[in-house]
Scaffold this active site. Structure first.
Site, PDB file in Angstrom:
ATOM      1  N   TYR A 198       0.834  -1.202   0.000  1.00 49.49           N
ATOM      2  CA  TYR A 198       0.000   0.000   0.000  1.00 49.49           C
ATOM      3  C   TYR A 198       0.868   1.250   0.000  1.00 49.49           C
ATOM      4  CZ  TYR A 198       0.830   0.879   4.994  1.00 49.49           C
ATOM      5  OH  TYR A 198       1.408   1.154   6.208  1.00 49.49           O
ATOM      6  N   CYS A 199       0.243   2.363  -0.359  1.00 52.54           N
ATOM      7  CA  CYS A 199       0.884   3.684  -0.316  1.00 52.54           C
ATOM      8  C   CYS A 199      -0.180   4.668   0.164  1.00 52.54           C
ATOM      9  CB  CYS A 199       1.462   4.059  -1.678  1.00 52.54           C
ATOM     10  SG  CYS A 199       0.232   4.239  -2.991  1.00 52.54           S
ATOM     11  N   ARG A 200      -0.076   5.916  -0.240  1.00 54.32           N
ATOM     12  CA  ARG A 200      -1.051   6.909   0.208  1.00 54.32           C
ATOM     13  C   ARG A 200      -2.395   6.729  -0.485  1.00 54.32           C
ATOM     14  NH1 ARG A 200      -3.096  11.950  -0.321  1.00 54.32           N
ATOM     15  NH2 ARG A 200      -2.169  12.500  -2.300  1.00 54.32           N
ATOM     16  N   ILE A 227      -3.719   4.148   1.995  1.00 52.21           N
ATOM     17  CA  ILE A 227      -4.007   4.395   3.408  1.00 52.21           C
ATOM     18  C   ILE A 227      -5.076   5.476   3.577  1.00 52.21           C
ATOM     19  CG2 ILE A 227      -2.214   6.127   3.871  1.00 52.21           C
ATOM     20  CD1 ILE A 227      -1.654   4.386   6.500  1.00 52.21           C
TER      21      ILE A 227
END
Length: 152
Positions: free
Chosen positions: A108-110, A137
């Site tokens: 995952y990332c932003r 996220i």
């Protein structure tokens, strides 16, 4: 006339025998391929599905969560148990390549853009099972799912 008829029968029997032999070989090849390892799995999943996957694998050392945001982003809050590998690092692809490709990963990332690209990289590098958290996220938090605080 009898010779022609016998020749036709012999030819027909040879064709039938050939078909039976060939179809048997094809079947055996198919059966062998089914017993091999399962096909690789690369999938975008929603936050709730990712959370359920994490719950199902909480005691599984073969399941790893990777946060591909910068260390500063990671320090502001992350998904519990995540390992930070900075997507913008010059060594990102090398770090990814050094991971055990037989383990399962949730990336995952932003917002899901960087982790989506990382998913494609993992596929190219020969990983077997990788999930991308759709919406990152940001979407995870919007769903009210837990965030760990680094204490900074």
């Amino acid at each position: 006339m009898v010779k022609v008829k016998n020749l036709r029968i012999v030819t027909l029997l040879l064709l039938i025998a050939s078909f039976v032999l060939v179809s048997g070989c094809v079947q055996r090849q198919y059966d062998i391929s089914r017993s091999e390892t399962p096909a690789p799995l690369f999938k975008n999943i929603a936050p709730r599905e990712a959370h359920a996957l994490m719950q199902d694998n909480q005691d599984n050392p073969g399941f790893i969560i990777i946060d591909v945001r910068t260390p500063q982003e990671f320090g502001a809050g992350y998904i519990e148990g995540a390992v930070n590998i900075d997507y913008y690092s010059e060594t990102f692809k090398d770090q990814l390549d050094r991971l055990d490709k037989n383990k399962a990963y949730l990336v995952y990332c932003r917002t899901g853009r960087r982790s989506g690209i990382a998913l494609g990289m993992a596929k190219d590098l020969g990983f077997k099972e990788v999930y991308n958290l759709s919406g990152g996220i940001v979407e995870w938090e919007a769903e009210g799912l837990p965030i760990a605080d680094s204490g900074n």
